[in-house]
Design a protein around this motif. Structure first.
Motif, PDB file in Angstrom:
ATOM      1  N   GLU A  54      62.152  26.346 -39.994  1.00  0.00           N
ATOM      2  CA  GLU A  54      61.807  25.117 -40.699  1.00  0.00           C
ATOM      3  C   GLU A  54      61.257  24.100 -39.706  1.00  0.00           C
ATOM      4  OE1 GLU A  54      62.093  24.971 -43.933  1.00  0.00           O
ATOM      5  OE2 GLU A  54      63.382  26.721 -44.290  1.00  0.00           O
ATOM      6  N   GLY A  55      60.104  23.574 -40.024  1.00  0.00           N
ATOM      7  CA  GLY A  55      59.515  22.557 -39.155  1.00  0.00           C
ATOM      8  C   GLY A  55      59.536  21.200 -39.830  1.00  0.00           C
ATOM      9  N   VAL A  56      59.847  20.170 -39.064  1.00  0.00           N
ATOM     10  CA  VAL A  56      59.788  18.808 -39.585  1.00  0.00           C
ATOM     11  C   VAL A  56      58.855  17.995 -38.699  1.00  0.00           C
ATOM     12  CG1 VAL A  56      61.095  16.657 -39.879  1.00  0.00           C
ATOM     13  CG2 VAL A  56      61.999  18.805 -40.775  1.00  0.00           C
ATOM     14  N   ILE A  57      57.919  17.334 -39.342  1.00  0.00           N
ATOM     15  CA  ILE A  57      56.942  16.537 -38.609  1.00  0.00           C
ATOM     16  C   ILE A  57      57.602  15.242 -38.149  1.00  0.00           C
ATOM     17  CG2 ILE A  57      54.801  15.212 -38.881  1.00  0.00           C
ATOM     18  CD1 ILE A  57      53.857  17.419 -40.806  1.00  0.00           C
ATOM     19  N   VAL A  58      57.325  14.878 -36.908  1.00  0.00           N
ATOM     20  CA  VAL A  58      57.790  13.598 -36.376  1.00  0.00           C
ATOM     21  C   VAL A  58      56.598  12.657 -36.372  1.00  0.00           C
ATOM     22  CG1 VAL A  58      58.931  12.442 -34.452  1.00  0.00           C
ATOM     23  CG2 VAL A  58      59.350  14.880 -34.870  1.00  0.00           C
ATOM     24  N   THR A  59      56.800  11.468 -36.881  1.00  0.00           N
ATOM     25  CA  THR A  59      55.667  10.551 -37.023  1.00  0.00           C
ATOM     26  C   THR A  59      55.848   9.309 -36.156  1.00  0.00           C
ATOM     27  OG1 THR A  59      56.718   9.538 -38.945  1.00  0.00           O
ATOM     28  CG2 THR A  59      55.152  11.311 -39.370  1.00  0.00           C
ATOM     29  N   SER A  60      54.727   8.678 -35.866  1.00  0.00           N
ATOM     30  CA  SER A  60      54.737   7.557 -34.930  1.00  0.00           C
ATOM     31  C   SER A  60      55.364   6.318 -35.549  1.00  0.00           C
ATOM     32  CB  SER A  60      53.322   7.225 -34.485  1.00  0.00           C
ATOM     33  OG  SER A  60      52.629   6.611 -35.546  1.00  0.00           O
ATOM     34  N   THR A  61      55.963   5.516 -34.700  1.00  0.00           N
ATOM     35  CA  THR A  61      56.559   4.255 -35.139  1.00  0.00           C
ATOM     36  C   THR A  61      55.784   3.076 -34.582  1.00  0.00           C
ATOM     37  OG1 THR A  61      58.091   4.378 -33.289  1.00  0.00           O
ATOM     38  CG2 THR A  61      58.861   5.218 -35.406  1.00  0.00           C
ATOM     39  N   CYS A  62      54.546   3.337 -34.187  1.00  0.00           N
ATOM     40  CA  CYS A  62      53.644   2.236 -33.902  1.00  0.00           C
ATOM     41  C   CYS A  62      52.301   2.588 -34.507  1.00  0.00           C
ATOM     42  CB  CYS A  62      53.533   1.949 -32.402  1.00  0.00           C
ATOM     43  SG  CYS A  62      52.612   3.180 -31.489  1.00  0.00           S
ATOM     44  N   ALA A  63      51.442   1.607 -34.690  1.00  0.00           N
ATOM     45  CA  ALA A  63      50.211   1.830 -35.440  1.00  0.00           C
ATOM     46  C   ALA A  63      49.024   2.161 -34.547  1.00  0.00           C
ATOM     47  CB  ALA A  63      49.888   0.612 -36.296  1.00  0.00           C
ATOM     48  N   ARG A  64      49.144   1.868 -33.271  1.00  0.00           N
ATOM     49  CA  ARG A  64      48.018   2.167 -32.393  1.00  0.00           C
ATOM     50  C   ARG A  64      48.538   2.296 -30.970  1.00  0.00           C
ATOM     51  NH1 ARG A  64      42.644  -1.436 -31.176  1.00  0.00           N
ATOM     52  NH2 ARG A  64      41.417   0.267 -30.278  1.00  0.00           N
ATOM     53  N   GLY A  65      47.984   3.222 -30.242  1.00  0.00           N
ATOM     54  CA  GLY A  65      48.392   3.385 -28.853  1.00  0.00           C
ATOM     55  C   GLY A  65      48.369   4.844 -28.450  1.00  0.00           C
ATOM     56  N   LYS A  66      49.165   5.141 -27.447  1.00  0.00           N
ATOM     57  CA  LYS A  66      49.211   6.504 -26.933  1.00  0.00           C
ATOM     58  C   LYS A  66      50.660   6.955 -26.867  1.00  0.00           C
ATOM     59  CE  LYS A  66      45.379   7.370 -23.701  1.00  0.00           C
ATOM     60  NZ  LYS A  66      44.334   6.558 -24.281  1.00  0.00           N
ATOM     61  N   VAL A  67      50.864   8.237 -27.035  1.00  0.00           N
ATOM     62  CA  VAL A  67      52.181   8.803 -26.753  1.00  0.00           C
ATOM     63  C   VAL A  67      52.225   9.028 -25.247  1.00  0.00           C
ATOM     64  CG1 VAL A  67      53.703  10.775 -27.096  1.00  0.00           C
ATOM     65  CG2 VAL A  67      52.304   9.931 -28.990  1.00  0.00           C
ATOM     66  N   THR A  68      53.186   8.374 -24.593  1.00  0.00           N
ATOM     67  CA  THR A  68      53.246   8.553 -23.136  1.00  0.00           C
ATOM     68  C   THR A  68      54.215   9.662 -22.735  1.00  0.00           C
ATOM     69  OG1 THR A  68      54.840   6.763 -23.030  1.00  0.00           O
ATOM     70  CG2 THR A  68      52.544   6.212 -22.556  1.00  0.00           C
ATOM     71  N   SER A  69      55.245   9.862 -23.560  1.00  0.00           N
ATOM     72  CA  SER A  69      56.120  11.002 -23.257  1.00  0.00           C
ATOM     73  C   SER A  69      56.901  11.423 -24.491  1.00  0.00           C
ATOM     74  CB  SER A  69      57.095  10.647 -22.131  1.00  0.00           C
ATOM     75  OG  SER A  69      58.118   9.817 -22.642  1.00  0.00           O
ATOM     76  N   ILE A  70      57.148  12.699 -24.552  1.00  0.00           N
ATOM     77  CA  ILE A  70      58.036  13.234 -25.588  1.00  0.00           C
ATOM     78  C   ILE A  70      59.135  13.989 -24.850  1.00  0.00           C
ATOM     79  CG2 ILE A  70      58.245  14.879 -27.482  1.00  0.00           C
ATOM     80  CD1 ILE A  70      55.419  14.196 -28.314  1.00  0.00           C
ATOM     81  N   ASP A  71      60.340  13.510 -24.976  1.00  0.00           N
ATOM     82  CA  ASP A  71      61.449  14.110 -24.242  1.00  0.00           C
ATOM     83  C   ASP A  71      62.044  15.250 -25.057  1.00  0.00           C
ATOM     84  OD1 ASP A  71      63.599  14.785 -22.731  1.00  0.00           O
ATOM     85  OD2 ASP A  71      64.672  12.876 -22.987  1.00  0.00           O
ATOM     86  N   LYS A  72      61.467  16.433 -24.880  1.00  0.00           N
ATOM     87  CA  LYS A  72      61.920  17.582 -25.666  1.00  0.00           C
ATOM     88  C   LYS A  72      63.397  17.862 -25.436  1.00  0.00           C
ATOM     89  CE  LYS A  72      57.415  19.767 -25.839  1.00  0.00           C
ATOM     90  NZ  LYS A  72      56.587  20.954 -25.727  1.00  0.00           N
ATOM     91  N   GLN A  73      63.831  17.597 -24.178  1.00  0.00           N
ATOM     92  CA  GLN A  73      65.229  17.906 -23.855  1.00  0.00           C
ATOM     93  C   GLN A  73      66.203  17.060 -24.678  1.00  0.00           C
ATOM     94  OE1 GLN A  73      65.917  20.628 -22.370  1.00  0.00           O
ATOM     95  NE2 GLN A  73      63.696  20.837 -22.098  1.00  0.00           N
ATOM     96  N   SER A  74      65.683  15.939 -25.219  1.00  0.00           N
ATOM     97  CA  SER A  74      66.583  15.093 -26.009  1.00  0.00           C
ATOM     98  C   SER A  74      67.061  15.803 -27.261  1.00  0.00           C
ATOM     99  CB  SER A  74      65.886  13.769 -26.372  1.00  0.00           C
ATOM    100  OG  SER A  74      64.729  14.014 -27.156  1.00  0.00           O
ATOM    101  N   VAL A  75      66.378  16.870 -27.679  1.00  0.00           N
ATOM    102  CA  VAL A  75      66.820  17.574 -28.898  1.00  0.00           C
ATOM    103  C   VAL A  75      67.016  19.070 -28.713  1.00  0.00           C
ATOM    104  CG1 VAL A  75      65.752  15.882 -30.428  1.00  0.00           C
ATOM    105  CG2 VAL A  75      64.449  17.900 -29.753  1.00  0.00           C
ATOM    106  N   MET A  76      66.533  19.634 -27.597  1.00  0.00           N
ATOM    107  CA  MET A  76      66.577  21.095 -27.462  1.00  0.00           C
ATOM    108  C   MET A  76      67.994  21.652 -27.484  1.00  0.00           C
ATOM    109  SD  MET A  76      63.599  22.343 -27.689  1.00  0.00           S
ATOM    110  CE  MET A  76      63.957  24.047 -27.275  1.00  0.00           C
TER     111      MET A  76
END
Lengths: 730, 325
Positions: A54-76
């Motif tokens: 099962e995949g769940v999409i994660v969506t942005s909480t800002c309207a414009r900008g860049k993703v600078t990091s996604i900490d995969k370890q926070s959920v792995m």
């Protein structure tokens, strides 16, 4: 064998009228209806597939900008989590309808609040949802404009400017110059966007909820850099699309990428909130409508200028003035659309893009002009129907607008004469009536369908065309049955699978006319083959109830087939008639509303819609389309509005409890009149599009009825109680 | 949705003991709680299921009716005694939600229904009610559905329900049971609270305390109305609502019990209206004066300004209807 025709000449043979089976146009049930109402039709997310993640999409909480990091370890390390995927193949916006290629924007660059940035994959949906909420993402936000009023809109290149409208306004006996606004709309389809992808190392199979597989397969192939021959898309049932499933959306690509990366089937279903925040919206609009007329009501000028919005980089601009272009006379004309670039989610097609919001404004303006002129609003419209395209001079293919206005008025009980607001009151309620015209351009698309007359005397129709709840299964059975002399239950219609020939897709109301023409062509060729076998001319053939008659003898169809089934691909291609004629569906709406004197609450008490849209293929499904459209009229007139936060641009009312579509109690009995018509230009089966016409103008009839009831003239849709109260005279 | 433990409780005593522990939430119908759990607005570590507790009866008691907290909204709305003696309550319940939701929703749970504020239900937004100290997104955001009375600068959310508004007009009492069988009675009018500095507290329940029953006073008669103003005619929360119990005797108003919904953090009762109206001959000037008193001190933040004239007019309309002027 292929039977191909390019539609260069009007087809006035009306072949279907001369067939013997007598089922075309009849009010027949849908073959899949029982499955749907009993919950046994399998929708995209409902296939049971072993080992499916099962995949769940994660969506942005800002309207414009860049993703600078996604900490995969926070959920792995969370229970059940398999992976966090944010690779460049994923898409950040849905594809526009008929894009035929993947959207180029990537998940790392944020352009709107709620944009997908990653996919969390886990063993169960609960685990995936929890991990998605916990995924730590850092953004470098950038300043963004959210409000179309705050930016300078860019004019679109293809406006109309004929004569001198300003001068016409100055010299007019009466004129109106009004500014209307409409709010953003959501498609709000019942079935959320969903996909299950399976990858076997060579071949990708995706169950998805999509409207136009013929384009979607190219879009998905482009996103994944696969060949189309490596992809099979399946959408047998679609729980409503309304434009929101025209192009592939983010969940289809995300599920596919995940299945390919993880080598396991992956299901991705958008939450209701994500469907609202991430999928196409209909742009809000600001429309200036100008009308100038002589004292006898003759229009001397029409202006319709609209500001709509979209994200930077999107070509789509809500075509607000599309039908204003050809509907009414007037030598001096301005039609112009301008786009404000803002950071709300992608604007795209929502049922009847353009006319759904443009027609109500135009038709409300006409009501105000009629009042100023002292002319009955139906009469004013009738006096201004041009006999050819007002600018280009091309003829109309067929147009039943006058008949719709007069027949609808009769059925509704429209009272001609002076219309004074506040002339009828029942208790606390002001009662009033209003009228509006309907128009929606007619479109067709290239379409292929295979029809096989099998040796058991039954027929099989195969195409990747979809049925998005509109009745495609039913009407294709009727067309093939009529042509081949079979009852619809002897015709097996297989749709929504790219292993079949390419259909036109469901969108822009073109599905039935286009794919119906392809099925028609295939059946004509089969009839020819049968005639050859029977050694008679095709015109002499009578096919009815599985019997074949030649005028000389009659025998069961199976005998003539004689074990040699006949299979033909019908291939319909739009042709020169498209530019040589103006083709559109037309109609008229009549509404009676009650407006509460104290609270401004408005309820529609009855509504009549009269429509002319070429040949009716199935009276029941056609009527259902009209009713659905009229329900949308009520929603867009009274309640439907997307509300965006002014500070960060997020959509606040993102579920069905707070985005108010009409409920059953808001819908009175709706009277639908279908005006008989054959249109030789619209398609080879003389049918035009139906799906959208029913909502193209009706909100204007309701607005006009509110004014007639209580004297509140409003120019802002939806007309919620707060607006009614502030516009209502004491 | 977060993982949570599930525990059943078949007695009130056991339920209160379990519910007193941190991170525990009671569940009855779940029509509000489960939605909020999916959104992770509510993240209980444990759910205590109250449905095995045998208290869904509606019983006559001295002078009135006792409604068990687990009675469904539907059961209350269709009860013959409630329909004839407390019609305002039946009308209010039937004005809310949908048949399916009312079948599932309990009386106790409905009192605990949480706000519909868009910023409360979106965990990516600031909300002092959900996350104390994070701020209030609604104050400068989209606030069409927000409070014009009783709010604070920390929270402008409304109590969105209908049933409790009628109960407030009836001056019903809520029976609570806490740890060690400690019981108390609180007026429905005092059950919900205004946010002040602590908007996270919707009501006066102590840790572990549960709603056990609602007690309706002896029938008061009069004309009982529930008027709910909304954009669509079903399945929509009120823009504002009025519950009214009005009795006119010998040409004068003998009773005027009024409560208002969706304009404040709680069912809103203003005794000044009753004091003004009772003893007077019903007339339009009087009703306008009452409406002025009601909205005296009401304040919008822009989007919800319309509620001030709206509730004013709705009150006048309700009083006109109740007194037939």
């Amino acid at each position: 064998m292929t039977a191909h025709m390019k539609h260069d000449q009007p087809d006035e043979r009306n072949v279907l009228d001369h067939m013997a089976q007598g089922i075309i146009g009849k009010s027949l049930d849908r073959p899949e209806g029982l499955l749907k109402v009993s919950g046994t039709a399998t929708y995209a997310a409902e296939y049971v597939i072993d080992g499916c993640l099962e995949g769940v999409i994660v969506t942005s909480t800002c309207a414009r900008g860049k993703v600078t990091s996604i900490d995969k370890q926070s959920v792995m390390s969370m229970p059940g989590v398999v992976d966090v995927i944010n690779e460049p193949r994923m898409i950040a916006r849905p594809a526009q309808g008929t894009a035929n290629e993947a959207p180029e924007h990537k998940v790392g660059e944020i352009h709107y609040w709620g944009q997908p940035v990653a996919l969390v994959v886990a063993e169960t949906i609960e685990q995936a949802r929890d991990a998605a909420k916990n995924l730590v993402i850092e953004y470098a936000p950038a300043l963004a404009e959210f409000n179309p009023e705050d930016v300078v809109p860019e004019p679109q290149p293809d406006g109309t400017n004929e004569g001198d409208l300003n001068q016409a306004m100055e010299g007019a006996d009466q004129c109106v110059d009004l500014t209307f606004t409409t709010e953003g709309h959501a498609s709000a389809a019942m079935e959320p966007h969903a996909a299950i992808a399976q990858w076997d190392g060579k071949m990708l199979t995706v169950h998805a909820s999509l409207q136009m597989l013929n384009y979607n397969i190219a879009e998905l192939a482009d996103a994944l850099k696969l060949k189309q021959s490596q992809i099979r898309l399946i959408s047998r049932y679609v729980g409503g699309g309304f434009g929101s499933k025209l192009g592939i959306s983010e969940e289809v690509v995300a599920a596919s990428v995940a299945a390919m990366v993880l080598d396991r089937p992956v299901r991705v279903v958008m939450s209701r909130q994500q469907v609202f925040q991430t999928i196409m919206r209909r742009s809000e609009t600001r429309q200036r409508v100008r009308l100038s007329a002589k004292a006898d009501g003759t229009f001397t000028g029409i202006g319709h200028e609209a500001v709509v919005s979209n994200l930077p980089g999107e070509e789509f601009a809500e075509p607000v003035t599309q039908s204003t272009d050809f509907l009414y006379a007037g030598d001096n004309r301005i039609m112009q659309i301008a786009v404000a670039r803002i950071h709300r989610m992608t604007a795209g097609s929502v049922r009847a893009p353009g006319e759904a919001v443009g027609m109500p404004a135009l038709e409300a303006a006409i009501d105000e002009l009629a009042e100023k002129l002292g002319i009955d609003p139906i009469e004013l419209r009738l006096r201004n129907l041009p006999d050819k395209h007002p600018v280009e001079g091309t003829p109309y293919s067929s147009r039943k607008l006058a008949e719709c206005l007069t027949q609808g008025a009769k059925s509704f009980g429209w009272k001609k004469g002076k219309r004074t607001p506040r002339s009828r009151r029942e208790g606390e309620w002001w009662i009033g009536t209003g009228v509006a015209s309907a128009a929606r351009v007619h479109n067709v698309g290239e379409a292929k369908a295979r029809v096989t007359l099998r040796d058991d005397g039954t027929a099989l129709v195969e195409t990747d065309m979809t049925d998005i709840g509109t009745g495609t299964y039913a009407i294709l059975g009727q067309i093939a049955g009529e042509m081949l002399g079979l009852n619809p239950d002897a015709v097996d219609v297989q749709l929504g699978d790219t292993k079949h020939p390419r259909g036109p897709g469901s969108g822009g109301s073109w599905g039935a006319a286009s794919i119906g023409s392809a099925v028609f062509l295939a059946c004509e060729a089969i009839r020819k083959e049968l005639a050859g076998r029977a050694k008679v001319k095709a015109e002499k053939l009578t096919l009815k109830d599985g019997q074949i008659g030649t005028g000389k003898f009659s025998l069961p169809l199976t005998e003539l087939i004689g074990g040699k089934s006949i299979s033909v691909i019908g291939h319909y291609e739009p042709g020169a008639v498209e530019k040589n004629f103006v083709a559109s569906g037309y109609g008229a709406f009549f509404a009676e509303v009650a407006v509460n004197h104290w609270t401004g609450e408005t309820r529609v008490r009855r509504m009549t819609g009269a429509f002319g849209f070429g040949r009716v293929l199935n009276a029941k499904t056609a009527r259902s389309q009209c009713i659905g459209g009229m329900v949308w009229c009520i929603g867009s007139a009274l309640t439907e509005a997307l509300h965006f936060d002014p500070n960060d641009g997020h959509l606040v009312n993102c579920d069905l409890a707070e985005y108010h579509v009409p409920v059953h109690r808001d819908i009175p009995d709706l009277d639908v009149i279908m005006v008989e018509e054959r249109d030789p230009v619209a398609s080879l089966i003389q049918a035009k599009g139906i799906g959208e016409l029913g909502m193209c103008g009706g909100a204007g009839a309701i607005a006009n009825a509110i004014y007639n009831a209580c004297g509140a003239r409003m120019h802002a849709f939806p007309m919620t109680p707060d607006k009614v109260l502030s516009a209502m005279p004491d | 949705m977060k993982n949570f433990e599930y525990a059943g409780a078949d007695t009130v005593e056991r339920a209160t003991m379990l519910c007193a522990e941190n991170g525990t939430k009671a569940i009855a119908g779940g029509t509000n709680l489960i939605d909020l759990m999916k959104l992770q607005v509510e993240t209980p570590a444990r759910l205590v299921d109250l449905n095995s507790i045998d208290d869904r009866r509606i019983e006559e008691e001295e002078g009135g009716l006792r409604i068990g907290a687990l009675a469904s909204n539907t059961a209350v709305a269709v009860d013959q005694r409630i329909r004839s003696d407390y019609p305002v309550l039946a009308k209010a319940i039937l004005a809310g939600a949908t048949q399916q939701l009312r079948n599932k929703a309990s009386v106790g749970g409905n009192l605990g229904q949480r706000t519909r504020c868009f910023y409360f239900t979106n965990i990516d937004q600031p909300c002092n009610k959900r996350d104390p100290g994070s701020g209030c997104g609604a104050l400068t955001g989209v606030a069409r559905i927000h409070a014009i009375l009783g709010a604070s600068r920390h929270c402008i959310a409304t109590y969105p329900g209908d049933m409790a508004v009628a109960m407030a007009a009836l001056d019903a009492q809520v029976e609570l049971s806490g740890l060690a069988n400690k019981s108390r009675m609180v007026a429905v009018r005092d059950f919900h609270r205004c946010p002040g500095y602590t908007p996270e507290l919707d009501n006066i329940l102590e840790p572990g305390e549960l709603v056990v029953a609602v007690h309706l006073p002896a029938p008061v008669g009069g004309t009982q109305l529930y008027r709910k103003v909304r954009e669509r005619s079903s399945y929509a929360f009120a823009l504002c609502s009025v519950a009214a119990i009005v009795d006119v005797k010998r040409g004068k108003i003998a009773r005027a019990d009024l409560a208002f919904g969706s304009i404040a953090p709680k069912p809103w009762v203003d005794q000044r209206l009753t004091q003004l109206l009772v003893g007077e001959k019903p007339n339009m000037a009087l009703f306008e004066k009452a409406a002025d008193i009601l909205v005296d001190g009401a304040r919008g933040v822009g989007d919800n300004d319309y509620k001030i004239p709206l509730v004013r007019r709705t009150l006048i309309a309700t009083l006109c209807e109740a007194t037939e002027i």
